[in-house]
Every structure is written in structure tokens, then in C-alpha cells.
Scaffold this active site. Structure first.
Site, PDB file in Angstrom:
ATOM      1  N   HIS A  36     -13.591  68.915  12.246  1.00  0.00           N
ATOM      2  CA  HIS A  36     -12.995  67.192  12.718  1.00  0.00           C
ATOM      3  C   HIS A  36     -12.767  66.765  11.423  1.00  0.00           C
ATOM      4  O   HIS A  36     -12.118  65.451  12.087  1.00  0.00           O
ATOM      5  CB  HIS A  36     -14.485  67.027  11.941  1.00  0.00           C
ATOM      6  CG  HIS A  36     -15.430  67.474  13.820  1.00  0.00           C
ATOM      7  ND1 HIS A  36     -16.002  66.528  14.969  1.00  0.00           N
ATOM      8  CD2 HIS A  36     -15.943  68.947  14.609  1.00  0.00           C
ATOM      9  CE1 HIS A  36     -16.679  67.234  16.072  1.00  0.00           C
ATOM     10  NE2 HIS A  36     -16.857  68.676  15.571  1.00  0.00           N
TER      11      HIS A  36
ATOM     12  N   ASP B  41     -16.500  59.568  14.120  1.00  0.00           N
ATOM     13  CA  ASP B  41     -16.276  61.350  14.809  1.00  0.00           C
ATOM     14  C   ASP B  41     -17.429  60.799  16.644  1.00  0.00           C
ATOM     15  O   ASP B  41     -18.508  60.031  15.886  1.00  0.00           O
ATOM     16  CB  ASP B  41     -16.751  62.099  13.479  1.00  0.00           C
ATOM     17  CG  ASP B  41     -16.995  63.968  14.459  1.00  0.00           C
ATOM     18  OD1 ASP B  41     -15.645  64.518  14.179  1.00  0.00           O
ATOM     19  OD2 ASP B  41     -17.908  63.924  15.298  1.00  0.00           O
TER      20      ASP B  41
END
Length: 458
Positions: free
Chosen positions: A19, A117
Site C-alpha cells: 500500500h 488508502d
């Protein structure tokens, strides 16, 4: 974007290099468009690889500001996935999201927007709504996985997965059915788990965001992106922007490149299964045997544990003396590597990969054919994209995440197949050229970033 309009974008990545890496690439790309960028990094990190990546990045890009989100103390009893350090860390970040309110309020100059995110959406959007701050979601996997992410709550609703009957596929509106075997197993469990709850809540909350950014391109996933943008997957979506493939950042990190630079063109196989999961020792040794049997030179990254700081056992013990002696005659075996440095080398002719989306994007960027061996999560869906595009092959009979023990002879045979396949090489060059169009003013990811900047300017 107007030269007189000042834009300050704040990025909030989640746990894990998978990520983190695309967020840092997005940060670097935004700066090329005159945007001031701040990255809020959860502290502490879940792995040494994250910590080192952040350190190298902010050294390489001094104009990008780092702010720490100091995580709240952990209550392990409240964690439904305490056995998985990555899921657990994401849960801690979500539980610490209330600390974002004073942090975002204190930024000077004020933030123009937050990019969040995908795993933090449900926790963070209510905070940015209080601040009246635009909140864009960065989806760090493929557009096809995004379609599942967005529609999961509508497909399952309040039902148990067993209530869907004996169907072997999941039907996403507007798209071809996806085999159940490609879906991350936690999503198909009747019992709640952190991954399933997060997937459900974050996907549902996505419609409240200001826009969705995806690290893919029209050239890779044109049809899926079209269906998303036209509302055939989920109605009422905000703008969906393809901002990939985001170019890798040159962080100036050191790897043993001297050996690689001395090898003939396309003669080396690169083997890595990512930073997220480990592989059983028995399977590791079969991989080593397969590499030796293949006859190719190779660079092999060995990971036995989930978190890199736990991989402290000597590689000679992991592989055994006899196999280690055979391995050293043909290749290099490492605990860690800078993947971009390796894939960018003309000596690399194939990539044995778990098909994490970052690895797929990097292979596309450098035109390296892939032997796909998915291990968990979104990787089967990604492997199908690799095979459909024609830059590699997926040996589905090998299973996923240690389901089966694949012997060295089979591994060697498939490595030889990919290394010798001229169609994969030619398609790799075509895909590489397509990806590099983003380096021009009219390239895919530039179009996506320009559209984002225009939205922020409005």
C-alpha cells in the site's frame, strides 16, 4: 492547472509496502504538477521494509513533507486478526483515526484535499466531512478488484456467503462472472473477520468520497474502467480516475547489481513473492531446486515469515547446505532486494511473481514476462489480467498460498517455457511502450493526474 492556484494534497497510506509504495509514487508524480505534498505516515510501521522505504523516500524527495500519525496503544484482545500483523496494524490505524482531526487542522498551509488508502475509507471520511475537506480514495490494486470492492456489500448484503447457493462464480454487475476460487478466502467466510468487515464497510462508504484514483491505465483495463465510470458496476459513484501505471521512484537504494550487470541480456530469472507473506520451508527448497534445474541464471528473494524482521535465520539453514551450494553456482539468493532496480536491468528475462499489483505494474513498466504464482488476496484476479494481456502465464494447478506442494521439476519446466516464449517477450515490449506513454504530456497517468489537479483547482 492554473499557475496561480496553490494546491496542497495530503496523502494517508495504510500498512504494508504494497500500500505504501504506490502512495509514494503518487506523491512524487503530484510534485511534477506543481502540487505541494504532505504524507501522513502511521507510526510505528509494521515492518522494517516500510521504515526503510520511508527513510529513503523522504531523503530522495526533500520537498515532500512527512507527518507522523502516532498510533494509539494497542489492545490485542480487541483485535479479531491478531495473528496477522498487517491486518492488525490496519485495525490500529483505523482505531487511531480520531487523531487525524487535530493533525489535519494544524497543517500550514491548509490542505486542499486528503487522499486516503482504500482500507481506511470508512474510518476517515467522517473526519474529512467534519472539516469540509475533499477526500479522494486511492485504490492500490486493479480496476477489476475495485469492482469487487465496490459491489461486495451489494452482492452479499446481510446474507451469509453460504446463502448464495452452490454457484462457483461471483456475479459483479456489468462484468464477466469471477470464479469463487479467485476471491480472497476471508471474504467467503460466514464468520466475520477484520478483512471482510473492512471490505464491506469501506466499499460501501466509497460513494461518499470526492473521487476514486486507481493505479491502472486504460490500456490495461479499458473495459472494466468504462463500466465503472458509466455506473454499470455501482450507481452513484464519484469520478473514477486511472492514474497509473505510476512510474517507480528512484530512491538510490543499494542492491548487489554488479553480478546482474555482468549477465547476458534476458538470461536472468527474478523470483520474488512480495513483502507480505512467507512461504513454507519445504516449498522454498522446491523453488530452489526448480531454479537450478531450469538452467537459467537467477536472483531469488527468499521470505519465510510474514514480517521481515522475523526472517532472521541464516539462509544456509533455510535452504540446507547442499541446495545452497547448487544455488550459488547459478544465481544470487537474498533476503531483500530493490525490485525496481532488478526488473529494470536488461539482463532480466522473466519474473516469477505472486502477482501483487505493484509487482504486476512494475513488470509492465519494464516489459518483463511473468510466471504468475498467486499466494493470497487479490493475486488470482491480477494473474488473470497478466494472462489476458499476454505478457505471461498462470499455472492454475499450483494452487494458492501453500495449498499444494509444487515440485522443482514442474517449476523448472514453466520457467523454461516463459524464458523461451518469444510472444511474451514481444508483448512485454509493447506493454512497456504503452506504459511509458505516461511519461509524455498526453500519457494515461498524466491525464488522470491532470484531471485530479483540475478537480482540486475548481
Amino acid at each position: 492547472m492554473s499557475e496561480h492556484k496553490f494546491v496542497h494534497v495530503v496523502l494517508l497510506p495504510s500498512a504494508g509496502v504494497g500500500h505504501l509504495a504506490p502512495f509514494l509514487r503518487l506523491a512524487a508524480s503530484l510534485t511534477t504538477h506543481g502540487v505541494q505534498v504532505t504524507v501522513i505516515t502511521p507510526h510505528p510501521t509494521v515492518s522494517l521494509a516500510e521504515s526503510q522505504t520511508l527513510s529513503h523516500f523522504f531523503t530522495s524527495f526533500p520537498k515532500i513533507t512527512q507527518k507522523h500519525l502516532n498510533l494509539l496503544p494497542v489492545d490485542h484482545k480487541q483485535s479479531s486478526n491478531a495473528d496477522d500483523p498487517f491486518f492488525h496494524h490496519i485495525q490500529v490505524i483505523r482505531q487511531s483515526s480520531s487523531l487525524l482531526l487535530p493533525l489535519l487542522s494544524s497543517l500550514s498551509p491548509p490542505a486542499s484535499a486528503l487522499v486516503t488508502d482504500m482500507s481506511l475509507v470508512a474510518a476517515v471520511i467522517p473526519i474529512t466531512q467534519v472539516l469540509n475537506l475533499p477526500n479522494y480514495v486511492f485504490f492500490t490494486s486493479s480496476a477489476k478488484m475495485l469492482a469487487l470492492f465496490l459491489s461486495y456489500h451489494t452482492i452479499f448484503g446481510s446474507k451469509h456467503t453460504s446463502d448464495l447457493g452452490r454457484s462457483e462464480v461471483i456475479k459483479i454487475p456489468g462484468l464477466e462472472p469471477i470464479p469463487k476460487s479467485w476471491i480472497p478466502p476471508p471474504l467467503l467466510q460466514d464468520k466475520d473477520n477484520l478483512f471482510k468487515i473492512s471490505f464491506f464497510e469501506d466499499g460501501k462508504k466509497m460513494t461518499d468520497s470526492s473521487g476514486i484514483l486507481v493505479n491502472t491505465s486504460e490500456g490495461f483495463e479499458q473495459e472494466t474502467l468504462r463500466k465503472l465510470k458509466e455506473g454499470e458496476v455501482v450507481e452513484g459513484l464519484p469520478t473514477v480516475l486511472a492514474v497509473g501505471p505510476l512510474p517507480p521512484c528512484n530512491l538510490g537504494r543499494c542492491v548487489p547489481l554488479a553480478w546482474l550487470e555482468g549477465q547476458p541480456a534476458r538470461s536472468v530469472v527474478y523470483v520474488s513473492f512480495g513483502s507480505r507473506m512467507g512461504m513454507s520451508r519445504e516449498q522454498i527448497r522446491e523453488v530452489g531446486d526448480g531454479l537450478v534445474r531450469s538452467g537459467s541464471r537467477f536472483i531469488w528473494v527468499v521470505k519465510e515469515k510474514r514480517v521481515d524482521v522475523e526472517d532472521d535465520e541464516d539462509l544456509d539453514q533455510v535452504l540446507g547446505d547442499e541446495l545452497m551450494d547448487r544455488v550459488r553456482m547459478k544465481g544470487q539468493v537474498l533476503r531483500w532486494s530493490n525490485q525496481v532496480d532488478i526488473l529494470s536491468s536488461p539482463a532480466v528475462g522473466a519474473f516469477v511473481s505472486h502477482c501483487g499489483w505493484n509487482s504486476v505494474i512494475e513488470a509492465f513498466w519494464y516489459g518483463v514476462p511473468i510466471l504468475a504464482w498467486p499466494q493470497h488476496g487479490d493475486q488470482k484476479i491480477n494473474a488473470e489480467i497478466v494472462e489476458r494481456i499476454g505478457i505471461g502465464t498462470w499455472e492454475k494447478s499450483w494452487g494458492c498460498g501453500g495449498e499444494l506442494l509444487v515440485n522443482g521439476a514442474k517449476i523448472a519446466e514453466r520457467i523454461r517455457y516463459v524464458m523461451e516464449n518469444e510472444a511474451f517477450k514481444l508483448q512485454g515490449m509493447r506493454i512497456r511502450d504503452e506504459a511509458r506513454k505516461g511519461e509524455g504530456v498526453c500519457g494515461d497517468w498524466n491525464r488522470g493526474l491532470i484531471a485530479l489537479c483540475d478537480m482540486l483547482k475548481a
